[in-house]
Design a protein around this motif. Sequence first.
Motif, PDB file in Angstrom:
ATOM      1  N   CYS A  81      65.224  68.891  71.025  1.00 21.56           N
ATOM      2  CA  CYS A  81      63.888  69.482  70.943  1.00 21.56           C
ATOM      3  C   CYS A  81      63.014  69.176  72.160  1.00 21.56           C
ATOM      4  O   CYS A  81      61.885  69.653  72.242  1.00 21.56           O
ATOM      5  CB  CYS A  81      63.174  68.996  69.682  1.00 21.56           C
ATOM      6  SG  CYS A  81      64.042  69.412  68.148  1.00 21.56           S
ATOM      7  N   GLY A  82      63.520  68.371  73.077  1.00 22.52           N
ATOM      8  CA  GLY A  82      62.737  68.020  74.252  1.00 22.52           C
ATOM      9  C   GLY A  82      61.674  66.998  73.990  1.00 22.52           C
ATOM     10  O   GLY A  82      60.737  66.832  74.787  1.00 22.52           O
ATOM     11  N   GLY A  83      61.789  66.263  72.891  1.00 19.25           N
ATOM     12  CA  GLY A  83      60.810  65.231  72.551  1.00 19.25           C
ATOM     13  C   GLY A  83      60.447  65.294  71.084  1.00 19.25           C
ATOM     14  O   GLY A  83      61.057  66.028  70.298  1.00 19.25           O
ATOM     15  N   ALA A  84      59.461  64.510  70.698  1.00 24.98           N
ATOM     16  CA  ALA A  84      58.960  64.496  69.321  1.00 24.98           C
ATOM     17  C   ALA A  84      57.458  64.283  69.360  1.00 24.98           C
ATOM     18  O   ALA A  84      56.947  63.557  70.206  1.00 24.98           O
ATOM     19  CB  ALA A  84      59.631  63.385  68.513  1.00 24.98           C
ATOM     20  N   ASP A  85      56.766  64.937  68.459  1.00 27.13           N
ATOM     21  CA  ASP A  85      55.310  64.814  68.374  1.00 27.13           C
ATOM     22  C   ASP A  85      54.865  63.921  67.227  1.00 27.13           C
ATOM     23  O   ASP A  85      53.850  63.222  67.330  1.00 27.13           O
ATOM     24  CB  ASP A  85      54.677  66.198  68.193  1.00 27.13           C
ATOM     25  CG  ASP A  85      55.044  67.143  69.321  1.00 27.13           C
ATOM     26  OD1 ASP A  85      54.690  66.848  70.473  1.00 27.13           O
ATOM     27  OD2 ASP A  85      55.712  68.157  69.042  1.00 27.13           O
ATOM     28  N   ILE A  86      55.610  63.959  66.128  1.00 27.59           N
ATOM     29  CA  ILE A  86      55.240  63.204  64.927  1.00 27.59           C
ATOM     30  C   ILE A  86      56.498  62.587  64.335  1.00 27.59           C
ATOM     31  O   ILE A  86      57.508  63.274  64.156  1.00 27.59           O
ATOM     32  CB  ILE A  86      54.571  64.114  63.877  1.00 27.59           C
ATOM     33  CG1 ILE A  86      53.284  64.752  64.436  1.00 27.59           C
ATOM     34  CG2 ILE A  86      54.267  63.338  62.594  1.00 27.59           C
ATOM     35  CD1 ILE A  86      52.729  65.865  63.575  1.00 27.59           C
ATOM     36  N   VAL A  87      56.441  61.296  64.058  1.00 28.12           N
ATOM     37  CA  VAL A  87      57.539  60.601  63.382  1.00 28.12           C
ATOM     38  C   VAL A  87      56.974  59.978  62.116  1.00 28.12           C
ATOM     39  O   VAL A  87      55.998  59.224  62.172  1.00 28.12           O
ATOM     40  CB  VAL A  87      58.164  59.524  64.283  1.00 28.12           C
ATOM     41  CG1 VAL A  87      59.224  58.747  63.519  1.00 28.12           C
ATOM     42  CG2 VAL A  87      58.764  60.161  65.537  1.00 28.12           C
ATOM     43  N   VAL A  88      57.585  60.300  60.975  1.00 33.97           N
ATOM     44  CA  VAL A  88      57.110  59.807  59.682  1.00 33.97           C
ATOM     45  C   VAL A  88      58.180  58.920  59.053  1.00 33.97           C
ATOM     46  O   VAL A  88      59.275  59.395  58.731  1.00 33.97           O
ATOM     47  CB  VAL A  88      56.772  60.957  58.722  1.00 33.97           C
ATOM     48  CG1 VAL A  88      56.192  60.399  57.417  1.00 33.97           C
ATOM     49  CG2 VAL A  88      55.807  61.947  59.356  1.00 33.97           C
ATOM     50  N   ALA A  89      57.875  57.654  58.877  1.00 33.54           N
ATOM     51  CA  ALA A  89      58.768  56.728  58.188  1.00 33.54           C
ATOM     52  C   ALA A  89      58.411  56.757  56.705  1.00 33.54           C
ATOM     53  O   ALA A  89      57.494  56.066  56.260  1.00 33.54           O
ATOM     54  CB  ALA A  89      58.632  55.322  58.759  1.00 33.54           C
ATOM     55  N   SER A  90      59.142  57.591  55.967  1.00 31.72           N
ATOM     56  CA  SER A  90      58.831  57.797  54.555  1.00 31.72           C
ATOM     57  C   SER A  90      59.866  57.185  53.625  1.00 31.72           C
ATOM     58  O   SER A  90      59.641  57.099  52.420  1.00 31.72           O
ATOM     59  CB  SER A  90      58.715  59.304  54.268  1.00 31.72           C
ATOM     60  OG  SER A  90      58.421  59.553  52.920  1.00 31.72           O
ATOM     61  N   ALA A  91      61.013  56.769  54.155  1.00 26.30           N
ATOM     62  CA  ALA A  91      62.052  56.192  53.304  1.00 26.30           C
ATOM     63  C   ALA A  91      61.534  54.918  52.650  1.00 26.30           C
ATOM     64  O   ALA A  91      60.943  54.063  53.311  1.00 26.30           O
ATOM     65  CB  ALA A  91      63.297  55.888  54.129  1.00 26.30           C
ATOM     66  N   GLY A  92      61.753  54.796  51.358  1.00 23.27           N
ATOM     67  CA  GLY A  92      61.295  53.605  50.657  1.00 23.27           C
ATOM     68  C   GLY A  92      61.941  53.481  49.293  1.00 23.27           C
ATOM     69  O   GLY A  92      62.390  54.478  48.713  1.00 23.27           O
ATOM     70  N   ILE A  93      62.000  52.270  48.784  1.00 25.18           N
ATOM     71  CA  ILE A  93      62.534  52.022  47.444  1.00 25.18           C
ATOM     72  C   ILE A  93      61.583  51.091  46.702  1.00 25.18           C
ATOM     73  O   ILE A  93      60.782  50.378  47.311  1.00 25.18           O
ATOM     74  CB  ILE A  93      63.951  51.410  47.469  1.00 25.18           C
ATOM     75  CG1 ILE A  93      63.968  50.090  48.241  1.00 25.18           C
ATOM     76  CG2 ILE A  93      64.949  52.405  48.062  1.00 25.18           C
ATOM     77  CD1 ILE A  93      65.313  49.370  48.175  1.00 25.18           C
ATOM     78  N   SER A  94      61.679  51.111  45.383  1.00 18.23           N
ATOM     79  CA  SER A  94      60.809  50.284  44.553  1.00 18.23           C
ATOM     80  C   SER A  94      61.596  49.773  43.358  1.00 18.23           C
ATOM     81  O   SER A  94      62.211  50.563  42.627  1.00 18.23           O
ATOM     82  CB  SER A  94      59.609  51.100  44.082  1.00 18.23           C
ATOM     83  OG  SER A  94      58.820  50.365  43.166  1.00 18.23           O
ATOM     84  N   HIS A  95      61.593  48.450  43.178  1.00 21.75           N
ATOM     85  CA  HIS A  95      62.210  47.834  42.002  1.00 21.75           C
ATOM     86  C   HIS A  95      61.317  46.700  41.524  1.00 21.75           C
ATOM     87  O   HIS A  95      60.695  46.001  42.329  1.00 21.75           O
ATOM     88  CB  HIS A  95      63.591  47.248  42.329  1.00 21.75           C
ATOM     89  CG  HIS A  95      64.595  48.256  42.782  1.00 21.75           C
ATOM     90  ND1 HIS A  95      65.082  49.249  41.966  1.00 21.75           N
ATOM     91  CD2 HIS A  95      65.220  48.408  43.982  1.00 21.75           C
ATOM     92  CE1 HIS A  95      65.962  49.982  42.632  1.00 21.75           C
ATOM     93  NE2 HIS A  95      66.058  49.497  43.856  1.00 21.75           N
ATOM     94  N   GLY A  96      61.267  46.498  40.231  1.00 24.53           N
ATOM     95  CA  GLY A  96      60.625  45.312  39.709  1.00 24.53           C
ATOM     96  C   GLY A  96      61.456  44.092  40.054  1.00 24.53           C
ATOM     97  O   GLY A  96      62.686  44.156  40.122  1.00 24.53           O
ATOM     98  N   THR A  97      60.785  42.970  40.290  1.00 25.49           N
ATOM     99  CA  THR A  97      61.487  41.730  40.651  1.00 25.49           C
ATOM    100  C   THR A  97      60.776  40.539  40.032  1.00 25.49           C
ATOM    101  O   THR A  97      59.556  40.555  39.838  1.00 25.49           O
ATOM    102  CB  THR A  97      61.521  41.538  42.189  1.00 25.49           C
ATOM    103  OG1 THR A  97      60.209  41.756  42.730  1.00 25.49           O
ATOM    104  CG2 THR A  97      62.504  42.499  42.848  1.00 25.49           C
TER     105      THR A  97
END
Length: 263
Positions: A81-97
């Motif tokens: 793409c010749g670069g990037a304008d927006i990077v979104v780190a959306s990966a996530g997990i949730s567990h009770g501990t």
Amino acid sequence: MTLAGRTERVFITGASSGIGAALAREYAARGATLGLVARRGELLRDLVASLPNPERHRSYALDVLDHAALAAAAADFIDACGGADIVVASAGISHGTLTERPEDLPVFASVFATNVNATVATFAPFIFQMKVQGTPCRLVAVGSVAGVRGMRGAGAYCASKAAVHAYCESLRLELKRSAIRVVTIVPGYIDTPMTRNNPFPMPFLMPAGRFAARAVDAIARGDSYRVLPWQMGVVAKLLRALPNPLFDLLFSRAPQKRRKGAA
């Protein structure tokens, strides 16, 4: 709304479902070119096929814990793409501990590896290229209102999201003199597969599509920290202001997240 009057190039992790998928749909509807990352390749392919101009987008079936694979995907997207304008780190997990349960220690490590370390690994391959571009860019982390105060039975998740918030503050200062803006999007309760497992009432529950539209607008503005929906921002400020004895009294018996593997 675009950053520089051109087609935006947007890279999103955790894109196969939930908030990540909602953001992908919103950006695609606004004409962006996407690089989408998720572990579940079949869901990812189905998502791409459902988007406008599917031939424009690139998908990467990988685990964000594999930092080498994540860096390779970033390099491929930048090259294509010749670069990037927006990077979104959306990966996530949730567990009770519960700290008293030894079997939960690996769950703590897994939650931090996914929610915190993978956020850093997502951003790192893009920063040099973004600085070279010299055009307005965004690094976006998805935090959580759960990171404002610790809740019983959710130590790993709350602490990991608090770490994301603090990390983004540090990164924002590091990049202050560049054209890169660091944006922390802080969801309250958003209607996603993750929240549907919560065994307690969720005030101000927001549809994922509405959340995505408002988040994309906040990202375009370069907001440093945005809680969505706004009502949860008010709740978060009130929670933060509570003296510890009163907070402990009110929340010591609150319902808690299910532990991993619990019925």
